[in-house]
Design an enzyme around this catalytic site. Structure first.
Site, PDB file in Angstrom:
ATOM      1  N   CYS A 118      57.160  27.450 129.925  1.00  8.61           N
ATOM      2  CA  CYS A 118      56.080  28.169 129.238  1.00  8.61           C
ATOM      3  C   CYS A 118      56.479  28.430 127.791  1.00  8.61           C
ATOM      4  CB  CYS A 118      55.809  29.481 129.965  1.00  8.61           C
ATOM      5  SG  CYS A 118      54.776  30.602 129.020  1.00  8.61           S
ATOM      6  N   CYS A 178      56.894  32.410 127.128  1.00  8.92           N
ATOM      7  CA  CYS A 178      57.934  33.234 127.737  1.00  8.92           C
ATOM      8  C   CYS A 178      59.078  33.489 126.736  1.00  8.92           C
ATOM      9  CB  CYS A 178      58.481  32.562 129.001  1.00  8.92           C
ATOM     10  SG  CYS A 178      57.471  32.858 130.477  1.00  8.92           S
ATOM     11  N   HIS A 237      55.681  36.482 132.834  1.00 10.28           N
ATOM     12  CA  HIS A 237      54.774  35.341 132.867  1.00 10.28           C
ATOM     13  C   HIS A 237      53.536  35.575 133.738  1.00 10.28           C
ATOM     14  CE1 HIS A 237      53.816  31.073 132.394  1.00 10.28           C
ATOM     15  NE2 HIS A 237      53.631  30.981 133.701  1.00 10.28           N
ATOM     16  N   ASN A 269      41.111  34.635 126.062  1.00 11.64           N
ATOM     17  CA  ASN A 269      40.542  33.717 127.042  1.00 11.64           C
ATOM     18  C   ASN A 269      41.441  33.763 128.258  1.00 11.64           C
ATOM     19  OD1 ASN A 269      38.487  32.769 125.331  1.00 11.64           O
ATOM     20  ND2 ASN A 269      39.867  31.269 124.405  1.00 11.64           N
ATOM     21  N   SER A 309      44.908  27.466 128.282  1.00 13.81           N
ATOM     22  CA  SER A 309      45.818  26.410 128.686  1.00 13.81           C
ATOM     23  C   SER A 309      47.131  26.955 129.240  1.00 13.81           C
ATOM     24  CB  SER A 309      46.072  25.468 127.511  1.00 13.81           C
ATOM     25  OG  SER A 309      46.266  26.186 126.317  1.00 13.81           O
ATOM     26  N   HIS A 335      50.293  32.539 131.098  1.00 12.20           N
ATOM     27  CA  HIS A 335      51.055  33.678 130.566  1.00 12.20           C
ATOM     28  C   HIS A 335      50.077  34.625 129.852  1.00 12.20           C
ATOM     29  CE1 HIS A 335      55.068  35.234 129.061  1.00 12.20           C
ATOM     30  NE2 HIS A 335      54.163  36.043 128.526  1.00 12.20           N
ATOM     31  N   HIS A 394      48.113  36.500 127.476  1.00  8.84           N
ATOM     32  CA  HIS A 394      48.114  36.526 126.002  1.00  8.84           C
ATOM     33  C   HIS A 394      46.700  36.522 125.459  1.00  8.84           C
ATOM     34  CE1 HIS A 394      47.355  32.262 126.739  1.00  8.84           C
ATOM     35  NE2 HIS A 394      46.975  32.139 125.477  1.00  8.84           N
ATOM     36  N   GLN A 420      44.465  36.258 121.418  1.00 13.60           N
ATOM     37  CA  GLN A 420      44.532  35.608 120.119  1.00 13.60           C
ATOM     38  C   GLN A 420      43.860  36.463 119.057  1.00 13.60           C
ATOM     39  OE1 GLN A 420      43.738  31.388 119.718  1.00 13.60           O
ATOM     40  NE2 GLN A 420      43.360  31.191 121.904  1.00 13.60           N
TER      41      GLN A 420
END
Ligand SMILES: O=P(O)(O)O[C@H]1O[C@H](CO)[C@@H](O)[C@H](O)[C@H]1O
Ligand SMILES: O=P(O)(O)O[C@H]1O[C@H](CO)[C@@H](O)[C@H](O)[C@H]1O
Lengths: 337, 337
Positions: free
Chosen positions: B51, B54, B113, B153, B161, B164, B166, B168
């Site tokens: 990943c 990570c 993760h 997203n 994609s 993990h 996250h 933006q």
């Protein structure tokens, strides 16, 4: 072509809606680690006994489809809008709602379960256009119908629950948001210049030749300068006509040819039965709209291959549409096929 | 509640954008023969050596992630907008474009993760909110940055994609379409009433109690009257504050609790790690916007189960958004969990 378009992030204006879209041409280099769609290669059968759109089969409500030879239109058994509702208006403080009425219909394009638009003869596509013309006029002249939306969802990825080639019509009392926006912009241009916005747009595109896919005598297909979807295409008549009902016989044939060519190119692009939603934008039916220039658009989701689509998600939902490949690159690929 | 909402097709007004959405409550009875999404039950591992988010792993550009303990922010290696472009303006007849500049960043919510927002402690979610505050202020005060879009997203179905946890940030020169619409409506209301549109809206919703999901001292979560996505939720402060940077310590904790409660309810709804796109709408950063009332929205696509989503396709793309279950029914289900 402007030397920046191919390498500099920029925004472009949709002159029909007044909205901007973000173009990030450098971003096609991004590696893809996300979702892959599954593709089903369907057996090409002409009749599926389990399909509720095939001729002579029984639908869920017990009705039996006729043994139709070309097209077949019937009321959507699960229409999102219904003809006879109680009318109401709800207006409480900041909450505003109103009843909506209308008619939803399904149009089978062909009795052949596996014959999609690109497979059909031009003369058979003309028959589909004739249905659109008839439906637009018939529904548009009914009381309480002010707008007739003709569209097709093709492919499971577009929420289409049946591969049998078919489209839909949702005709309703309200004029939908997207149509209101396009009415406003076309009216402003028409009032000022006494000319159709799209006639002038086509003239410019035909001079530049950078986004044209296919042209015949009376129609043209192009990737609009402000395209949102990777391989978005617009098919439009060169002449200023408000709606599909006004086509001459020659225009009808030319339009059918455009549909065939565009959808064939689509299928070739990623060697798959290319999914899309297509729709016709044209004048609403409540009054005269001399500013309206009818056009058909295709919004296909695929970006890189038959299995990798463009996701219109976080940024696009909260901010504005974003695309990676430019309209010019997409047009070039489609034109070459 | 209005007696028609539950059985009569109707439209509702989004007071923040001025756009209508179509509600077809009778349509939930429709059988589903369409696409089923695949769900992946991911192994719950705390660290994935492959990943790129990570801690201590190497990213595609060779950079090594620090051994971070809470959150971690870094520039998006494939940003859709870039800080240093050539500037250009293109204005040729009906074609209008302009360069766009900005900064894209990625925010890891947790080094773990597999720890998504609903799994995190409220204190850990507070740390994420602190990052949003800091980023909004830092990016918003940079030259040529006039808007900071914070979003997430979540889930492969939303084009994400990497599982993990996250989000933006896309910060940019232009103010995006959606934000312009909301600015216009909030400004009109504020100018007329000298009050925040959303403060008055919350007051009305708290009286009616039909769409409230969860309330604490300073925040409230609700399914907006004009919700588009089946289980759309809006989290908003009761007090009129323009942006996330203005939260008191107490409000920050209450906001974190709201995020935890809403996302936990989501995961429970269909017993799956619930996909969505979420985003914060707040004042742009080029000047003062006293009319803006910051709020966070969740747009989740699932409709009937972990594998059946709502498709926003043909009619929705060409006409207007359409939903089947009402906002009240969705709120009731979410509240009950
Ligand atoms: O930035 P990511 O996660 O690679 O990409 C995802 O989110 C972006 C912002 O909403 C979208 O433009 C992409 O289509 C989507 O796949
Ligand atoms: O009418 P269908 O094909 O059952 O349904 C499909 O198209 C409709 C119109 O775009 C959408 O509202 C549905 O979400 C989609 O699944």
């Amino acid at each position: 072509m402007n030397q920046h378009f191919d390498n500099t992030p920029h925004k472009r204006l949709n002159i029909l809606t007044g909205e901007w879209i973000l173009v990030s041409p450098h971003r096609t280099k991004r590696p893809w680690q996300g979702k892959n769609e599954t593709t089903h290669t369907l057996k090409k059968i002409a009749h599926d006994p389990n399909c509720y759109l095939c001729a002579t089969n029984t639908r869920i409500n017990g009705k039996i489809n006729p043994d139709y030879k070309n097209t077949f239109v019937f009321p959507n058994d699960f229409g999102a809008i219904l003809p006879d509702n109680e009318k109401f208006n709800y207006n409480e403080g900041l909450l505003k709602a109103a009843s909506e009425t209308g008619i939803c219909r399904v149009i089978c394009f062909s009795p052949n379960h596996s014959e999609t638009l690109p497979d059909m003869e031009i003369s058979a596509i003309e028959k589909v256009i004739e249905v659109w013309q008839k439906q637009y006029k018939e529904l548009g002249s009914m009381p309480n119908i002010n707008h007739v939306q003709i569209f097709e969802n093709k492919g499971a990825i577009m929420g289409c629950s049946n591969p049998h080639p078919h489209g839909q019509i949702w005709a309703q009392q309200s004029i939908p948001n997207e149509v209101l926006k396009k009415t406003e912009k076309q009216l402003a241009y028409f009032s000022k210049n006494n000319k159709s916005l799209l006639v002038d747009y086509i003239t410019q595109e035909l001079e530049l030749k950078e986004r044209i896919i296919f042209e015949n005598n009376t129609f043209v297909s192009l990737v609009p300068f402000w395209a949102v979807w990777p391989y978005e295409v617009m098919i439009l008549p060169k002449r200023h006509i408000e709606h599909v009902g006004l086509l001459t016989a020659k225009e009808k044939t030319d339009y059918a040819e455009q549909i065939k060519v565009v959808t064939q190119k689509y299928d070739k692009l990623f060697d798959t039965s290319f999914p899309y939603s297509s729709g016709i934008h044209q004048s609403p039916t409540d009054k005269e709209y001399p500013e309206w220039h009818f056009h058909m658009s295709f919004y296909p989701p695929l970006l890189r291959s038959a299995t990798v689509k463009k996701f219109m998600v976080g940024y696009e939902m909260f901010g504005m549409p974003q695309r990676d490949i430019t309209a010019e690159t997409a047009a070039k690929s489609l034109k070459a096929l």
